[in-house]
Design a protein around this motif. Structure first.
Motif, PDB file in Angstrom:
ATOM      1  N   LEU A 235       0.790  -1.208  -0.057  1.00  0.00           N
ATOM      2  CA  LEU A 235      -0.039  -0.060  -0.056  1.00  0.00           C
ATOM      3  C   LEU A 235       0.832   1.016  -0.011  1.00  0.00           C
ATOM      4  O   LEU A 235       1.871   1.380   0.761  1.00  0.00           O
ATOM      5  N   ASP A 236       0.717   2.216  -1.015  1.00  0.00           N
ATOM      6  CA  ASP A 236       1.051   3.485  -0.758  1.00  0.00           C
ATOM      7  C   ASP A 236      -0.004   4.429  -0.344  1.00  0.00           C
ATOM      8  O   ASP A 236      -1.206   4.762  -1.320  1.00  0.00           O
ATOM      9  N   PRO A 237      -0.249   4.636   0.878  1.00  0.00           N
ATOM     10  CA  PRO A 237      -1.365   5.307   1.448  1.00  0.00           C
ATOM     11  C   PRO A 237      -1.493   6.696   0.604  1.00  0.00           C
ATOM     12  O   PRO A 237      -2.832   7.127   0.750  1.00  0.00           O
ATOM     13  N   ARG A 238      -0.570   7.277  -0.104  1.00  0.00           N
ATOM     14  CA  ARG A 238      -0.914   8.464  -0.820  1.00  0.00           C
ATOM     15  C   ARG A 238      -1.294   8.274  -2.385  1.00  0.00           C
ATOM     16  O   ARG A 238      -1.237   9.300  -2.987  1.00  0.00           O
ATOM     17  N   ARG A 272      -5.941   1.642 -10.940  1.00  0.00           N
ATOM     18  CA  ARG A 272      -6.231   1.528  -9.584  1.00  0.00           C
ATOM     19  C   ARG A 272      -4.960   0.923  -8.803  1.00  0.00           C
ATOM     20  O   ARG A 272      -4.760   1.121  -7.686  1.00  0.00           O
ATOM     21  N   ARG A 291       4.084  -0.086   2.366  1.00  0.00           N
ATOM     22  CA  ARG A 291       3.643  -0.925   3.415  1.00  0.00           C
ATOM     23  C   ARG A 291       3.134  -2.109   3.084  1.00  0.00           C
ATOM     24  O   ARG A 291       2.245  -1.992   2.117  1.00  0.00           O
ATOM     25  N   ALA A 295      -4.975  -6.466   2.357  1.00  0.00           N
ATOM     26  CA  ALA A 295      -6.160  -5.881   1.929  1.00  0.00           C
ATOM     27  C   ALA A 295      -5.846  -4.330   1.565  1.00  0.00           C
ATOM     28  O   ALA A 295      -5.237  -3.699   2.059  1.00  0.00           O
ATOM     29  N   GLY A 296      -6.495  -3.963   0.418  1.00  0.00           N
ATOM     30  CA  GLY A 296      -6.303  -2.502  -0.027  1.00  0.00           C
ATOM     31  C   GLY A 296      -5.191  -2.432  -0.798  1.00  0.00           C
ATOM     32  O   GLY A 296      -4.976  -0.933  -1.114  1.00  0.00           O
ATOM     33  N   ALA A 297      -4.493  -3.157  -1.167  1.00  0.00           N
ATOM     34  CA  ALA A 297      -3.046  -2.925  -2.065  1.00  0.00           C
ATOM     35  C   ALA A 297      -3.381  -1.943  -3.046  1.00  0.00           C
ATOM     36  O   ALA A 297      -4.311  -2.341  -3.897  1.00  0.00           O
ATOM     37  N   ASN A 298      -2.365  -1.185  -3.186  1.00  0.00           N
ATOM     38  CA  ASN A 298      -2.370  -0.326  -4.520  1.00  0.00           C
ATOM     39  C   ASN A 298      -1.065  -0.528  -5.438  1.00  0.00           C
ATOM     40  O   ASN A 298      -1.107   0.200  -6.309  1.00  0.00           O
TER      41      ASN A 298
ATOM     42  N   LEU B 192      -4.560  14.561   3.588  1.00  0.00           N
ATOM     43  CA  LEU B 192      -3.576  13.673   4.060  1.00  0.00           C
ATOM     44  C   LEU B 192      -2.500  12.992   3.223  1.00  0.00           C
ATOM     45  O   LEU B 192      -1.489  12.904   3.402  1.00  0.00           O
ATOM     46  N   GLN B 193      -3.155  12.897   2.041  1.00  0.00           N
ATOM     47  CA  GLN B 193      -2.449  12.295   0.883  1.00  0.00           C
ATOM     48  C   GLN B 193      -1.535  13.102   0.223  1.00  0.00           C
ATOM     49  O   GLN B 193      -0.382  12.856   0.153  1.00  0.00           O
ATOM     50  N   ILE B 195      -0.342  16.060   1.424  1.00  0.00           N
ATOM     51  CA  ILE B 195       0.606  16.873   2.290  1.00  0.00           C
ATOM     52  C   ILE B 195       1.580  16.083   3.198  1.00  0.00           C
ATOM     53  O   ILE B 195       0.959  15.267   3.921  1.00  0.00           O
ATOM     54  N   GLU B 196       2.851  16.151   3.286  1.00  0.00           N
ATOM     55  CA  GLU B 196       3.814  15.520   3.797  1.00  0.00           C
ATOM     56  C   GLU B 196       3.251  15.438   5.435  1.00  0.00           C
ATOM     57  O   GLU B 196       2.844  16.468   5.883  1.00  0.00           O
ATOM     58  N   THR B 197       3.362  14.321   6.200  1.00  0.00           N
ATOM     59  CA  THR B 197       3.007  14.008   7.344  1.00  0.00           C
ATOM     60  C   THR B 197       3.746  15.111   8.376  1.00  0.00           C
ATOM     61  O   THR B 197       3.106  15.760   9.374  1.00  0.00           O
ATOM     62  N   ALA B 247     -12.868   3.583  -7.472  1.00  0.00           N
ATOM     63  CA  ALA B 247     -11.849   3.219  -6.242  1.00  0.00           C
ATOM     64  C   ALA B 247     -12.018   2.025  -5.525  1.00  0.00           C
ATOM     65  O   ALA B 247     -13.082   1.605  -5.379  1.00  0.00           O
ATOM     66  N   ASP B 248     -10.792   1.539  -5.160  1.00  0.00           N
ATOM     67  CA  ASP B 248     -11.115   0.139  -4.370  1.00  0.00           C
ATOM     68  C   ASP B 248     -11.427   0.610  -2.763  1.00  0.00           C
ATOM     69  O   ASP B 248     -10.597   1.628  -2.255  1.00  0.00           O
ATOM     70  N   PRO B 249     -12.398   0.187  -2.301  1.00  0.00           N
ATOM     71  CA  PRO B 249     -12.844   0.668  -0.978  1.00  0.00           C
ATOM     72  C   PRO B 249     -11.812   0.158   0.083  1.00  0.00           C
ATOM     73  O   PRO B 249     -11.409   0.734   1.017  1.00  0.00           O
ATOM     74  N   ASP B 250     -11.300  -0.950  -0.149  1.00  0.00           N
ATOM     75  CA  ASP B 250      -9.979  -1.271   0.724  1.00  0.00           C
ATOM     76  C   ASP B 250      -8.911  -0.721   0.735  1.00  0.00           C
ATOM     77  O   ASP B 250      -8.255  -0.321   1.848  1.00  0.00           O
ATOM     78  N   THR B 251      -8.673  -0.011  -0.474  1.00  0.00           N
ATOM     79  CA  THR B 251      -7.648   0.928  -0.549  1.00  0.00           C
ATOM     80  C   THR B 251      -7.694   2.406   0.124  1.00  0.00           C
ATOM     81  O   THR B 251      -6.622   2.774   0.686  1.00  0.00           O
ATOM     82  N   ALA B 254      -7.503   1.476   4.042  1.00  0.00           N
ATOM     83  CA  ALA B 254      -6.263   1.173   4.444  1.00  0.00           C
ATOM     84  C   ALA B 254      -5.448   2.381   4.323  1.00  0.00           C
ATOM     85  O   ALA B 254      -4.452   2.779   5.237  1.00  0.00           O
ATOM     86  N   SER B 255      -5.703   3.278   3.156  1.00  0.00           N
ATOM     87  CA  SER B 255      -4.756   4.472   3.027  1.00  0.00           C
ATOM     88  C   SER B 255      -5.052   5.488   4.341  1.00  0.00           C
ATOM     89  O   SER B 255      -4.253   6.224   4.910  1.00  0.00           O
ATOM     90  N   ALA B 258      -3.833   4.639   7.656  1.00  0.00           N
ATOM     91  CA  ALA B 258      -2.420   4.309   7.793  1.00  0.00           C
ATOM     92  C   ALA B 258      -2.135   5.839   7.851  1.00  0.00           C
ATOM     93  O   ALA B 258      -1.157   6.368   8.774  1.00  0.00           O
ATOM     94  N   LEU B 259      -2.465   6.858   7.099  1.00  0.00           N
ATOM     95  CA  LEU B 259      -2.050   8.223   7.189  1.00  0.00           C
ATOM     96  C   LEU B 259      -2.569   8.915   8.665  1.00  0.00           C
ATOM     97  O   LEU B 259      -1.708   9.928   9.048  1.00  0.00           O
ATOM     98  N   ASP B 262      -0.217   7.605  11.048  1.00  0.00           N
ATOM     99  CA  ASP B 262       1.036   8.149  11.096  1.00  0.00           C
ATOM    100  C   ASP B 262       1.043   9.657  11.852  1.00  0.00           C
ATOM    101  O   ASP B 262       2.014  10.144  12.325  1.00  0.00           O
TER     102      ASP B 262
END
Lengths: 358, 267
Positions: A235-238, A272, A291, A295-298, B192-193, B195-197, B247-251, B254-255, B258-259, B262
């Motif tokens: 996953l890249d959350p961004r 995607r 990471r 689930a949710g891999a991109n 969140l995506q 801008i750098e944390t 878009a994939d709901p799981d992605t 998870a994103s 995670a953000l 962080d």
């Protein structure tokens, strides 16, 4: 794998009658005739199919124990001429124990119907109106293991990539010198492709023509993006734009493939998932800040089955992408909507042959 | 991806410029907030946008506001009309323009902000916007239609303030059972995506240290985990709905988690 014995021609004729009887519409009837009019070469099997109204369609069937793609032109011409001269109202058909996808495709190109004993059938009559198209086996139940039968594996992949990416004419040795493929493997792969009527070459001489689309499809029968390579999901959350940005400046060895790379050739739908071949999965994931996730891999990092995937990669719009031939095979065997994007890449390759074939 | 921006977004930008043209004499009292401010930071000008993301939202800093000319007169002179609630305006082109004053500076009352001679109907009060008067910087905003030569340089809320404002809005409305726009949660994800944390956490630290914004910032941060910290949290589900079938709901889930995790780890 031991080869099973090919059925006899008599057995094949019986089985052809059986599968045909099973696939005609319910109210229709079928009658076979063993005697055929005329002198000289006779029709192997004549079948009359009668419609509910009493109209009769006649099929003149040439029966072979086995038929390879390269024998199709001769067999098709033979049965067509025989039909024209002895029974012009009949429809020419070729039958065999098993007909491969390539053989069926070629028979169709020659306007000849086909039937095999596993249930692959395509016959058509306009009066009475009858169209039968059924799907049987995908692989030969009676493989004869005298020659190279598969393009599985690293050597075969290097050879097929070299053959597709090079504009003929070329000689085997010359091609081996210019690419990572060995002369021995190239020669075995070329023999296979010649049997399948995908390449044409002078006897003991250079390759004169390559049907590169057919070569890619043939390779895709034995290759698979997700199982031939080792895939790990991240996953890249961004998101995908963030991966694209990081890849523009990275010194890591990578080549994008799948929908992610396809977008650079034909921007239809945003990808995607970013799929990348890399030489070191752990190092790449670390440097790109990915990471590991299920689930949710991109992002999918592929450890390639062979470094040939990096060969002739090109940078398109800031992203290093595998060569179109590799991309097409990856897409055709990829997940989700990728196979249909593979068809689009084949079209792009057709229209831009000068850009990728040297 | 290169390409033309969504036509609706072009219109929304034009309405924003209509409003800043009309309010030019009071521009120093205005800070751009909301979706249009977020997109200026995250660079999503080519997104397909939904109707309700096109509002032009402004925070008014009462300390910078001159007694004259009157905001309401400036707007009506340019064809803007009022809507039912205080602070709600409609541009001549039919785009919503909202004028808001941070709760802490809005004086007494429940809906309208008390703005002295400007009255109590020209702007409404809103909690969470305090941070936009602390974290802002001038930006040049141009029209997206190539035939429209207009541009304005004005204060635009920073990403820390925009995040806090969105979190307050989502929290208030979900807590009160009010209708809440799923798109607001997707805007949180965009911040969140993009801008750098570490940058975002510095902005939030700055806001926590400032008297005007400290309380709303702390409250906003405290809502991050309940709203977005788990894949089944209400804000995550909103973002998934807003992202739609592309878009994939799981992605998304998870994103987002995670953000947020962080960011909380850096604060």
């Amino acid at each position: 794998m031991s080869s099973k014995r090919l059925p006899s021609e008599t057995r094949i004729i019986r089985d052809v009658e059986r599968v045909l009887a099973q696939s005609i519409p319910p109210a229709w009837s079928l009658k076979t005739k063993s005697e055929t009019p005329g002198k000289g070469k006779r029709i192997d099997l004549l079948v009359e199919v009668t419609s509910p109204d009493g109209e009769i369609a006649r099929f003149a069937i040439e029966v072979k124990r086995t038929i390879e793609p390269r024998s199709v032109p001769m067999a098709a011409e033979q049965i067509s001429m025989l039909t024209t001269s002895t029974m012009p109202e009949a429809i020419p058909v070729v039958a065999a124990g098993y007909l491969s996808a390539r053989t069926r495709e070629l028979l169709n190109d020659f306007d000849v119907g086909y039937i095999d004993t596993t249930g692959n059938i395509r016959i058509e009559s306009s009066a009475p109106g009858l169209f039968v198209l059924t799907q049987g086996a995908d692989s030969d139940p009676w493989p004869q293991d005298v020659d190279l039968r598969s393009l599985r594996g690293r050597g075969a992949a290097r050879a097929i990539r070299a053959i597709i990416d090079t504009a003929p004419p070329f000689g085997t040795r010359e091609l081996a010198g210019a690419t990572s493929a060995s002369a021995a493997t190239l020669s075995r792969v070329l023999e296979l492709l010649e049997r399948e009527a995908i390449v044409t070459r002078q006897p003991r001489g250079p390759v004169l023509a390559v049907d590169w689309k057919a070569a890619i499809r043939r390779w895709a029968e034995d290759y698979d993006q997700t199982t031939s390579n080792t895939a790990t999901t991240f996953l890249d959350p961004r998101g995908i734009p963030s991966i694209e940005k990081k890849l523009q400046t990275t010194k890591l060895a990578y080549a994008a493939t799948g929908a992610f790379a396809a977008q650079r050739f034909n921007p239809i739908a945003p990808a995607r998932t970013a799929t990348l071949y890399v030489d070191d999965v752990t190092k790449t994931a670390d440097r790109l800040g990915l990471r590991e996730t299920e689930a949710g891999a991109n992002v999918v990092l592929l450890e390639p089955f062979d470094p040939v995937v990096f060969e002739r990669a090109t940078t398109r719009d800031g992203l290093r992408c595998v060569a179109p031939s590799q991309l097409a095979a990856d897409l055709l065997t990829g997940p989700g909507r990728e196979p249909s994007q593979g068809e689009e890449i084949l079209e792009w390759m057709q229209e831009n042959e000068d850009a990728w074939r040297t | 991806m290169p390409g033309e921006p969504d036509p609706l977004y072009v219109r929304a930008r034009a309405a924003l410029l209509d409003a800043t043209d009309a309010l030019a004499a009071q521009i120093d009292a205005l800070v751009l907030v909301g979706a249009q401010a977020i997109y200026l930071h995250t660079g999503d000008a080519h997104l397909a946008v939904a109707e309700y993301t096109t509002d032009a939202d402004f925070t008014i800093g009462p300390a910078e506001l001159h007694d004259s000319p009157l905001l309401a007169e400036l707007l009506t002179a340019r064809g803007f009309t009022t809507r039912e609630h205080p602070g709600g305006w409609l541009s001549p082109d039919g785009i919503y323009v909202d004028l808001m004053v941070p709760e802490a500076l809005a004086g007494a009352g429940t809906r309208g902000a008390r703005l002295g001679v400007h009255g109590k109907r020209v702007a409404r009060r809103a909690k969470g916007l305090e941070a936009s008067l602390v974290d802002h910087a001038p930006m040049s905003i141009t029209a997206l239609d190539s035939t429209d030569p207009r541009s304005v340089t004005m204060q635009v809320a920073g990403t820390g303030a925009l995040l806090i404002a969105k979190v307050h809005k989502i929290h208030e409305r979900t807590a009160a059972g009010d209708r809440v726009r799923d798109k607001d949660a997707l805007d949180v994800l965009r911040i969140l995506q993009a801008i750098e944390t570490s940058f975002l956490s510095q902005r939030l630290d700055h806001l926590r240290a400032h008297e005007l914004s400290a309380a709303v910032t702390d409250e906003g941060i405290a809502q991050l985990a309940p709203l977005f910290g788990r894949i089944d949290a209400v804000g995550v589900e909103m973002a998934i709905r807003a992202a739609g079938v592309g878009a994939d709901p799981d992605t998304i889930a998870a994103s987002m988690t995670a953000l947020v995790s962080d960011l909380l780890a850096e604060l």
